[in-house]
Write a protein that holds these residues in place. Structure first.
Motif, short mmCIF file in Angstrom:
data_model
loop_
_atom_site.label_atom_id
_atom_site.label_comp_id
_atom_site.label_asym_id
_atom_site.label_seq_id
_atom_site.Cartn_x
_atom_site.Cartn_y
_atom_site.Cartn_z
N PHE A 62 19.20 13.48 -0.57
CA PHE A 62 17.70 13.95 -0.75
C PHE A 62 16.86 13.07 -0.34
O PHE A 62 17.19 11.56 -0.51
N ILE A 63 15.69 13.07 0.44
CA ILE A 63 14.93 12.12 0.92
C ILE A 63 13.59 12.42 0.27
O ILE A 63 13.03 13.38 0.37
N TYR A 64 13.08 11.02 -0.36
CA TYR A 64 11.66 11.26 -0.97
C TYR A 64 10.89 10.68 -0.18
O TYR A 64 11.17 9.56 0.48
N LYS A 65 9.84 11.12 0.37
CA LYS A 65 8.95 10.58 1.14
C LYS A 65 7.79 9.81 0.58
O LYS A 65 7.19 10.31 -0.39
N LEU A 66 7.63 8.69 1.25
CA LEU A 66 6.54 7.72 0.89
C LEU A 66 5.68 7.69 1.72
O LEU A 66 5.80 7.81 2.96
N GLU A 67 4.36 7.17 1.50
CA GLU A 67 3.40 6.95 2.75
C GLU A 67 2.65 5.59 2.45
O GLU A 67 2.41 5.10 1.59
N THR A 68 2.16 5.14 3.73
CA THR A 68 1.30 4.04 3.86
C THR A 68 0.03 4.85 4.52
O THR A 68 -0.19 5.92 4.97
N ALA A 69 -0.80 3.84 4.92
CA ALA A 69 -2.08 4.46 5.61
C ALA A 69 -1.67 4.91 6.84
O ALA A 69 -2.43 5.65 7.47
N SER A 70 -0.69 4.46 7.62
CA SER A 70 -0.19 4.44 8.87
C SER A 70 1.06 5.35 9.21
O SER A 70 1.40 5.87 10.41
N GLU A 71 1.84 5.55 8.19
CA GLU A 71 3.26 6.21 8.58
C GLU A 71 3.86 6.64 7.26
O GLU A 71 3.25 6.22 5.99
N PHE A 72 5.02 7.24 7.42
CA PHE A 72 6.02 7.62 6.26
C PHE A 72 7.14 6.80 6.23
O PHE A 72 7.37 6.40 7.25
N LEU A 73 7.62 6.57 5.07
CA LEU A 73 8.84 6.00 4.71
C LEU A 73 9.82 6.91 3.94
O LEU A 73 9.15 7.71 3.33
N TYR A 74 11.19 6.60 4.20
CA TYR A 74 11.90 7.67 3.55
C TYR A 74 12.79 6.85 2.59
O TYR A 74 13.68 6.15 3.12
N VAL A 75 12.87 7.61 1.46
CA VAL A 75 13.97 6.97 0.32
C VAL A 75 15.28 7.95 0.41
O VAL A 75 14.81 9.13 0.11
N SER A 76 15.97 7.41 0.70
CA SER A 76 17.50 8.29 0.89
C SER A 76 18.20 8.19 -0.64
O SER A 76 18.62 6.93 -0.91
N ILE A 77 18.23 9.35 -1.16
CA ILE A 77 19.02 9.32 -2.64
C ILE A 77 20.22 9.87 -2.25
O ILE A 77 20.25 11.30 -2.21
N GLY B 41 0.77 -1.45 -0.07
CA GLY B 41 0.11 0.01 -0.07
C GLY B 41 0.89 1.24 0.23
O GLY B 41 0.18 2.45 0.24
N VAL B 42 2.05 1.18 -0.27
CA VAL B 42 2.90 2.35 -0.38
C VAL B 42 2.66 3.19 -1.72
O VAL B 42 2.32 2.91 -2.60
N ILE B 43 2.42 4.57 -1.32
CA ILE B 43 2.17 5.59 -2.50
C ILE B 43 3.56 6.61 -2.07
O ILE B 43 3.94 6.76 -1.22
#
Length: 122
Positions: free
Chosen positions: A46-61, A30-32
């Protein structure tokens, strides 16, 4: 605790830049894409933020991949995060990178090394 996804390599196909992630120990169901980015100047990333229904995830570039990001933006190519389970278009990348670069240039608040790397690559 922040859940981070680290990019381990990049590659290209005809239409897009693929950012290949290291394996993660958490589900990506369900990540968007959030359309938002942050700066991690301590790690030159740079950090790209992803979302799920309950939290954020961080993609480190990290800065190792910025030249590819810059090329993708210049060539109007899509940027896609690729993991074992997911291929996800990182939307709004050009606008977010442009905004961050403009804020980082000539701004000591981000640290000398971050400013230097941004100026070298972008």
């Amino acid at each position: 605790m922040q859940k981070r996804i680290e990019i381990k390599q990049s590659s290209w196909n005809e239409q897009q830049l693929l950012l290949e992630a290291s394996p993660v120990s958490f589900p990506l169901d369900g990540v968007i894409a959030s359309n938002q980015m942050l700066v991690d100047s301590d790690n030159l990333a740079f950090i790209y933020k992803l979302e799920t229904a309950s939290e954020f995830l961080y993609v480190s570039i990290k800065d190792d991949y910025w030249a590819d990001i810059n090329q993708a933006i210049q060539e109007k190519k899509a940027v896609v995060l690729v993991t074992k389970d997911v291929a996800l278009l990182l939307t709004n990348m050009e606008e977010e990178i442009d905004y961050l670069i403009e804020n980082i240039r000539d701004n000591a608040n981000y640290g000398e090394e971050m400013e230097k790397r941004v100026n070298e690559i972008f």
